[in-house]
Design an enzyme around this catalytic site. Structure first.
Site, PDB file in Angstrom:
ATOM      1  N   GLN A  54       0.829  -1.220   0.000  1.00  0.00           N
ATOM      2  CA  GLN A  54       0.000   0.000   0.000  1.00  0.00           C
ATOM      3  C   GLN A  54       0.852   1.254   0.000  1.00  0.00           C
ATOM      4  O   GLN A  54       0.355   2.353  -0.241  1.00  0.00           O
ATOM      5  CB  GLN A  54      -0.941  -0.010   1.202  1.00  0.00           C
ATOM      6  CG  GLN A  54      -0.269   0.156   2.552  1.00  0.00           C
ATOM      7  CD  GLN A  54      -1.200  -0.064   3.731  1.00  0.00           C
ATOM      8  OE1 GLN A  54      -1.572  -1.184   4.019  1.00  0.00           O
ATOM      9  NE2 GLN A  54      -1.602   1.005   4.390  1.00  0.00           N
ATOM     10  N   ASN A  79      -0.885  -9.441   4.472  1.00  0.00           N
ATOM     11  CA  ASN A  79      -0.782  -8.009   4.753  1.00  0.00           C
ATOM     12  C   ASN A  79      -0.501  -7.276   3.443  1.00  0.00           C
ATOM     13  O   ASN A  79      -0.322  -7.896   2.397  1.00  0.00           O
ATOM     14  CB  ASN A  79       0.327  -7.789   5.784  1.00  0.00           C
ATOM     15  CG  ASN A  79       0.201  -6.438   6.484  1.00  0.00           C
ATOM     16  OD1 ASN A  79      -0.667  -5.637   6.179  1.00  0.00           O
ATOM     17  ND2 ASN A  79       1.078  -6.207   7.441  1.00  0.00           N
ATOM     18  N   HIS A  89      -6.095  -1.536  11.575  1.00  0.00           N
ATOM     19  CA  HIS A  89      -5.521  -2.023  10.313  1.00  0.00           C
ATOM     20  C   HIS A  89      -6.468  -3.039   9.683  1.00  0.00           C
ATOM     21  O   HIS A  89      -7.108  -3.809  10.385  1.00  0.00           O
ATOM     22  CB  HIS A  89      -4.148  -2.669  10.596  1.00  0.00           C
ATOM     23  CG  HIS A  89      -3.306  -2.927   9.382  1.00  0.00           C
ATOM     24  ND1 HIS A  89      -3.254  -2.068   8.309  1.00  0.00           N
ATOM     25  CD2 HIS A  89      -2.473  -3.949   9.095  1.00  0.00           C
ATOM     26  CE1 HIS A  89      -2.437  -2.566   7.399  1.00  0.00           C
ATOM     27  NE2 HIS A  89      -1.940  -3.698   7.844  1.00  0.00           N
ATOM     28  N   CYS A 125      -5.135   0.494   3.656  1.00  0.00           N
ATOM     29  CA  CYS A 125      -5.176  -0.949   3.978  1.00  0.00           C
ATOM     30  C   CYS A 125      -6.566  -1.514   3.723  1.00  0.00           C
ATOM     31  O   CYS A 125      -6.720  -2.634   3.254  1.00  0.00           O
ATOM     32  CB  CYS A 125      -4.786  -1.164   5.432  1.00  0.00           C
ATOM     33  SG  CYS A 125      -5.930  -0.434   6.602  1.00  0.00           S
TER      34      CYS A 125
END
Lengths: 119, 234
Positions: free
Chosen positions: B19, B195, B168, B25
């Protein structure tokens, strides 16, 4: 007095992870500087001014201590130097997360039906 | 429930993305879930556009003020699913590439929709239900507190204390029975989380966190599953 050459291989396949060993005080500074050198090389970090560089080094030292503490409090993981080690926790949260905080799931969203989980 | 399951092995997960310095996110978590759902519906794995969400999705939750999706300033995955439902779907990454900057004009092209949402729902905060929905519906969009992730390098994270205030958005892609614990304190069952900080972070871009500690770091209480439209082959 003998010359020491440090070969920095920051690649992904480098099995050597930058974890943070226990050290005495004066060695810590030397160790932090070595870690910072490795960090800048691995993540290609550059800083516009000497002041910025010195500030980031102090933040980096604080994050080394945090990583050491995190390792003690989270022993089944490995904590150490990451690409975010020159950021304060606040900078890290502000720049690399992004979930709107303090919101719960929308009340009008459908609930997934309960699924069988045995047999 | 099996002891181990991993959607990466089924080909339902695109490569790890990054990102960058942008609070987006939520868009990566949402596209990851829709990529998985689209794969389940069509057996086709397509990388979907986060930038379309960053530029074009300003969906709000009418019941919560200031909850609107706002590009690099944050968002919520359920708003993103609502946007995708209303807009008709998401374009491919290659047709609307990620720049990591917002305040750009929305360049959505309806004729280039690659995946569409048919519905989405929230999963109860029970870890068995989360595992069952993961297996049945594909990777799940989840929220988590990322405090321990700034220094995470590998292994199974299982901090004694972790805030449940989520900050997150990530993607739950699987789980395993016993993770490699470097200090071998105890083998721990764990969740596998994709992630969006690139492959150099964590375990090649992935995070492992222990299972069985109810709602550790807040990860059980904002879990969403999405279903993609079955695109009938012409």
């Amino acid at each position: 007095g003998e010359e020491v050459t440090v070969v920095v291989d920051g690649g992904l396949d480098n099995p050597i992870r930058q974890v943070v060993p226990e050290l005495k005080n004066d060695e810590q500074i030397l160790n932090a500087e070595l870690h910072f050198t490795l960090f800048k090389s691995k993540y290609e970090k550059t800083y516009a001014t000497q002041e910025e560089h010195d500030y980031r080094f102090r933040v980096f030292e604080a994050n080394l201590r945090r990583a050491k503490r995190n390792q003690l409090l989270d022993p089944s993981a490995v904590h150490g130097v990451t690409q975010f080690s020159d950021l304060t926790p606040k900078e890290f949260r502000r720049s690399y997360l992004g979930l709107k905080r303090g919101f719960r799931l929308p009340t009008d969203t459908k609930e997934a039906p309960i699924l069988p989980t045995s047999e | 429930l099996p002891t181990d399951f991993d959607w990466r092995e089924q080909g339902a997960v695109t490569p790890v993305k990054n990102q960058g310095m942008c609070g987006s996110c939520w868009s990566f978590s949402a596209t990851g879930a829709l990529e998985g759902a689209h794969f389940l519906a069509t057996k086709e794995l397509v990388s979907l556009s986060e930038q379309q969400l960053v530029d074009c999705d300003h969906e709000c939750d009418p019941a919560q003020a200031n909850s609107c999706d706002s590009g690099c300033s944050g968002g919520l995955m359920n708003n993103a699913f609502e946007y995708a439902l209303k807009a008709g779907g998401l374009m491919k990454e290659e047709d609307y590439p990620y720049t990591g900057r917002d305040h750009s004009v929305c360049n959505f092209d309806k004729s280039k929709i690659a995946a569409s949402v048919s519905n989405f729902s929230v999963v109860s905060a029970d870890e068995d239900q989360i595992a069952a929905n993961l297996i049945k519906h594909g990777p799940l969009a989840i929220a988590i507190n990322a405090m321990w992730m700034q220094t995470y390098i590998g292994g199974v994270s299982c901090p004694y204390v972790c805030s449940k205030s989520q900050d997150h958005g990530v993607l739950l892609v699987g789980f395993g029975e016993s993770g490699y614990a470097p200090i071998r304190l105890k083998e721990k069952p764990y969740w596998i989380i994709k992630n969006s900080w690139g492959k150099m972070w964590g375990e090649h871009g992935y995070y492992k966190i222990c299972r069985g500690r109810h709602n550790i770091c807040g990860m059980d209480t904002m879990v969403s599953t999405v279903a993609a439209v079955q695109i009938t082959p012409q």
